[in-house]
Design a protein around this motif. Structure first.
Motif, PDB file in Angstrom:
ATOM      1  N   GLY A  12       0.824  -1.217   0.000  1.00  0.00           N
ATOM      2  CA  GLY A  12       0.000   0.000   0.000  1.00  0.00           C
ATOM      3  C   GLY A  12       0.852   1.257   0.000  1.00  0.00           C
ATOM      4  N   ARG A  37      -2.347  -0.041  -7.485  1.00  0.00           N
ATOM      5  CA  ARG A  37      -2.648   1.011  -8.479  1.00  0.00           C
ATOM      6  C   ARG A  37      -1.481   1.212  -9.446  1.00  0.00           C
ATOM      7  N   HIS A 132       1.071  -4.039  -8.435  1.00  0.00           N
ATOM      8  CA  HIS A 132       1.322  -5.312  -7.756  1.00  0.00           C
ATOM      9  C   HIS A 132       0.271  -5.441  -6.658  1.00  0.00           C
ATOM     10  N   ASP A 305      -5.659   2.845   7.772  1.00  0.00           N
ATOM     11  CA  ASP A 305      -7.043   2.421   7.543  1.00  0.00           C
ATOM     12  C   ASP A 305      -7.203   0.899   7.578  1.00  0.00           C
ATOM     13  N   ASN A 319      -5.488  11.979   9.065  1.00  0.00           N
ATOM     14  CA  ASN A 319      -4.703  12.583  10.145  1.00  0.00           C
ATOM     15  C   ASN A 319      -4.301  11.520  11.164  1.00  0.00           C
TER      16      ASN A 319
HETATM   17  C1  LIG Z   1     -15.341  10.565   1.532  1.00  0.00           C
HETATM   18  C2  LIG Z   1     -14.109  10.565   2.376  1.00  0.00           C
HETATM   19  C3  LIG Z   1     -13.615  11.761   2.863  1.00  0.00           C
HETATM   20  C4  LIG Z   1     -12.490  11.783   3.675  1.00  0.00           C
HETATM   21  N1  LIG Z   1     -12.044  12.975   4.163  1.00  0.00           N
HETATM   22  C5  LIG Z   1     -11.000  13.004   5.003  1.00  0.00           C
HETATM   23  C6  LIG Z   1     -10.555  14.246   5.553  1.00  0.00           C
HETATM   24  O1  LIG Z   1     -11.109  15.315   5.278  1.00  0.00           O
HETATM   25  N2  LIG Z   1      -9.482  14.220   6.400  1.00  0.00           N
HETATM   26  C7  LIG Z   1      -8.846  13.062   6.748  1.00  0.00           C
HETATM   27  O2  LIG Z   1      -7.893  13.094   7.537  1.00  0.00           O
HETATM   28  N3  LIG Z   1      -9.237  11.870   6.234  1.00  0.00           N
HETATM   29  C8  LIG Z   1     -10.292  11.811   5.375  1.00  0.00           C
HETATM   30  N4  LIG Z   1     -10.695  10.618   4.848  1.00  0.00           N
HETATM   31  C9  LIG Z   1      -9.992   9.376   5.240  1.00  0.00           C
HETATM   32  C10 LIG Z   1      -8.716   9.115   4.436  1.00  0.00           C
HETATM   33  O3  LIG Z   1      -9.024   9.092   3.064  1.00  0.00           O
HETATM   34  C11 LIG Z   1      -8.103   7.783   4.848  1.00  0.00           C
HETATM   35  O4  LIG Z   1      -8.050   7.681   6.253  1.00  0.00           O
HETATM   36  C12 LIG Z   1      -6.680   7.620   4.295  1.00  0.00           C
HETATM   37  O5  LIG Z   1      -6.677   7.694   2.898  1.00  0.00           O
HETATM   38  C13 LIG Z   1      -6.111   6.269   4.733  1.00  0.00           C
HETATM   39  O6  LIG Z   1      -4.807   6.142   4.242  1.00  0.00           O
HETATM   40  P1  LIG Z   1      -4.171   4.687   4.031  1.00  0.00           P
HETATM   41  O7  LIG Z   1      -2.862   4.923   3.365  1.00  0.00           O
HETATM   42  O8  LIG Z   1      -4.192   3.927   5.314  1.00  0.00           O
HETATM   43  O9  LIG Z   1      -5.197   3.947   3.059  1.00  0.00           O
HETATM   44  P2  LIG Z   1      -5.536   4.343   1.535  1.00  0.00           P
HETATM   45  O10 LIG Z   1      -5.463   5.783   1.320  1.00  0.00           O
HETATM   46  O11 LIG Z   1      -6.804   3.632   1.224  1.00  0.00           O
HETATM   47  O12 LIG Z   1      -4.352   3.681   0.713  1.00  0.00           O
HETATM   48  C14 LIG Z   1      -4.257   2.279   0.587  1.00  0.00           C
HETATM   49  C15 LIG Z   1      -3.334   1.952  -0.586  1.00  0.00           C
HETATM   50  O13 LIG Z   1      -3.215   0.534  -0.642  1.00  0.00           O
HETATM   51  C16 LIG Z   1      -3.397   0.119  -1.985  1.00  0.00           C
HETATM   52  N5  LIG Z   1      -3.963  -1.236  -1.932  1.00  0.00           N
HETATM   53  C17 LIG Z   1      -5.208  -1.600  -1.567  1.00  0.00           C
HETATM   54  N6  LIG Z   1      -5.343  -2.936  -1.635  1.00  0.00           N
HETATM   55  C18 LIG Z   1      -4.151  -3.423  -2.055  1.00  0.00           C
HETATM   56  C19 LIG Z   1      -3.671  -4.728  -2.314  1.00  0.00           C
HETATM   57  N7  LIG Z   1      -4.438  -5.828  -2.149  1.00  0.00           N
HETATM   58  N8  LIG Z   1      -2.387  -4.866  -2.740  1.00  0.00           N
HETATM   59  C20 LIG Z   1      -1.592  -3.778  -2.906  1.00  0.00           C
HETATM   60  N9  LIG Z   1      -2.003  -2.511  -2.680  1.00  0.00           N
HETATM   61  C21 LIG Z   1      -3.272  -2.334  -2.250  1.00  0.00           C
HETATM   62  C22 LIG Z   1      -4.335   1.130  -2.612  1.00  0.00           C
HETATM   63  O14 LIG Z   1      -4.154   1.175  -4.017  1.00  0.00           O
HETATM   64  C23 LIG Z   1      -3.885   2.418  -1.920  1.00  0.00           C
HETATM   65  O15 LIG Z   1      -2.871   3.068  -2.641  1.00  0.00           O
HETATM   66  C24 LIG Z   1     -11.827  10.569   4.009  1.00  0.00           C
HETATM   67  C25 LIG Z   1     -12.308   9.360   3.513  1.00  0.00           C
HETATM   68  C26 LIG Z   1     -13.439   9.353   2.712  1.00  0.00           C
HETATM   69  C27 LIG Z   1     -13.963   8.033   2.210  1.00  0.00           C
END
Ligand SMILES: Cc1cc2nc3c(=O)[nH]c(=O)nc-3n(C[C@H](O)[C@H](O)[C@H](O)COP(=O)(O)OP(=O)(O)OC[C@H]3O[C@@H](n4cnc5c(N)ncnc54)[C@H](O)[C@@H]3O)c2cc1C
Length: 462
Positions: A12, A37, A132, A305, A319
């Motif tokens: 990720g 992606r 991947h 997440d 955040n």
């Molecule tokens: C409508 C909406 C509004 C939001 N607004 C806010 C806001 O205002 N402020 C805030 O702080 N947060 C906000 N969020 C939350 C925020 O988007 C997430 O908390 C944040 O993106 C989580 O980051 P992450 O890197 O853990 O996960 P993600 O951003 O989901 O990244 C996960 C990555 O893993 C990759 N991935 C997924 N599955 C696989 C797999 N099987 N193999 C390889 N790669 C994979 C994906 O391609 C992605 O690049 C919002 C969310 C939503 C839905």
């Protein structure tokens, strides 16, 4: 940078994976990040749409820590207040904080993501493998399987360790759960969302107050809009998935147009493509992820997440994830084995992430309904007045979450509960601030809200 031969794999390249990669690289690990992606640096912004999110002090703290904050500042738009748009088109301003620096910031999701990846790659030498997909983890063998989507080939990667930052739908979380190694459930909200847009006016002019988060609260649902730095706003409609109104009953052009025009006439006047976007844009799902524990031996750990996705109504999801990365980095520093590091990270973060998950859910009701209520507005004004009169003791809960990264979420939640009961008592039968009994407020605060530093010093000892 000290060089270690030890390799760390991350699944990720979202904000969590990219920031964690930078932090581990700074500690000398060789880091490879796999993401399903295509490389976001080579693709245009998601389907040409500008999607933004709110960045607050916890996220800023983490971005500052890796020296990326200054590069982003120019692209951020401060949001100092909520602007509440009622059904009749009257607009009311509710400041977010008491001080001028107490603002949250709108930032393009794509720009932030690309910058983190660029920094990880160019400045720190993190290896990225896009396209991947993680598809399986074999905990007996200690290895994970990825598919190289470009070649349709399988790749076996040892989990020594593999940090799973693969988002709310995490494959690693599902693999751990299916193997009976953790408990995990996804609690769906009965509401979804759709992104719409308010284009800039002539010459890039903002057609709504620029430095604000706009809300059209309508009881069971709401529309919000955050500013972009080019004069446009990204709007999001939150609505039940089923029912009337609901996304299922509004799938036809006429029903959608009637619903939008009847409920958000002033906003629709600014959205020439509103109905088309409503019909064409996908409906997003919302929910909360609960998992326990987040790790298995020293092999793998869920971060961001993947461990604790929350609903977006406090603007804290990312955040919180960025704060996770700093906490994880501190655990790497404090402990020697990956197993101890993962256990310490889980112990530090679990209760805090549960607290923000609950506060985020509560905030949906606040945004779609309570903000329009005069009683709520009086309590907000009283909160700010009590903060002014009792600094360091009474800090509005919203401020503790958004502007005070030194206050853990669980303390914001517990003090917030004491404060909300106090606000309810002080405003019962009262119509304005002038009628509030401030002597009683002082007695209650002295008795029930110790100075925040006392609470924080006990946290440090844990
Ligand atoms: C409508 C909406 C509004 C939001 N607004 C806010 C806001 O205002 N402020 C805030 O702080 N947060 C906000 N969020 C939350 C925020 O988007 C997430 O908390 C944040 O993106 C989580 O980051 P992450 O890197 O853990 O996960 P993600 O951003 O989901 O990244 C996960 C990555 O893993 C990759 N991935 C997924 N599955 C696989 C797999 N099987 N193999 C390889 N790669 C994979 C994906 O391609 C992605 O690049 C919002 C969310 C939503 C839905």
């Amino acid at each position: 940078m000290t060089q270690r031969s030890e390799r760390v794999t991350i699944a990720g390249a979202g904000p969590t994976g990219a920031l964690l990669a930078i932090l581990l690289r700074r500690r000398g690990y060789r880091v490879t990040v796999y993401d399903a992606r295509p490389d976001p640096r080579r693709t245009s912004e998601e389907s040409g749409r500008s999607i933004n999110l709110a960045l607050a002090a916890r996220g800023i703290n983490a971005l500052r820590h890796v020296g990326i904050y200054d590069a982003l500042r120019g692209a951020m738009v401060p949001m100092r207040a909520r602007m509440i748009h009622d059904q009749a088109g009257t607009v009311t301003r509710q400041p977010y904080g008491s001080r001028p620096d107490e603002a949250i910031h709108a930032i393009s999701r794509g720009r932030l993501g690309r910058l983190l990846i660029e920094l990880a790659d160019a400045a720190h030498g993190v290896e990225f493998q896009f396209e991947h997909r993680l598809i399986h983890a074999d905990f007996a063998a200690g290895s994970a399987q990825f598919v190289d989507l470009r070649r349709d080939a399988l790749l076996e990667v040892p989990m020594r360790p593999l940090l799973a930052c693969d988002g709310a739908g995490s494959q690693m979380r599902r693999s751990l759960r299916d193997a009976g190694l953790i408990d995990a459930r996804e609690e769906d909200l009965a509401h979804g969302y759709k992104e719409l847009s308010i284009p800039a006016g002539d010459g890039g002019a903002y057609r709504l107050e620029r430095e604000a988060l706009h809300i059209w609260p309508r009881g069971g649902y709401m529309l919000i809009a955050l500013p972009n730095d080019d004069g446009s706003f990204t709007a999001t409609l939150f609505l039940p998935n089923r029912g009337n109104p609901g996304f299922d009953t509004l799938s036809g052009r006429e029903a959608a147009a009637d619903f939008l025009a009847a409920n958000f006439p002033d906003a629709m006047a600014l959205m020439p493509d509103g109905v088309r976007e409503f019909l064409q844009h996908p409906t997003g799902f919302l929910g909360t992820v609960h998992a326990a524990p987040w790790h298995h031996r020293g092999m793998t750990v869920l971060v961001g997440d993947s461990a604790h996705a929350i609903v977006p109504f406090h603007g804290q999801g990312m955040n919180c994830c960025l704060e996770d990365c700093l906490a994880f980095d501190a655990c790497v520093d404090l402990h020697h084995s990956w197993e101890d590091r993962f256990a310490a990270f889980y112990a530090r973060r679990k209760e805090n992430t549960e607290a923000i998950a609950a506060m985020a859910l509560e905030n949906y009701l606040e945004m779609r309904e309570r903000v329009a209520d005069p009683g709520f507005q009086l309590q907000s004004a009283l909160s700010r007045e009590l903060e002014r009169r009792h600094p360091g003791r009474f800090i509005p809960r919203y401020s503790m979450v958004m502007f005070h990264p030194e206050i853990p979420y669980r303390i914001a939640a517990s003090r917030g509960l004491v404060q909300s009961r106090l606000l309810a008592r002080l405003t019962a039968g009262v119509a304005s601030l002038a009628e509030v009994d401030f002597d009683e407020a002082r007695r209650e605060i002295d008795a029930n809200l110790p100075p925040i530093d006392q609470d924080l010093s006990s946290v440090m000892k844990l």
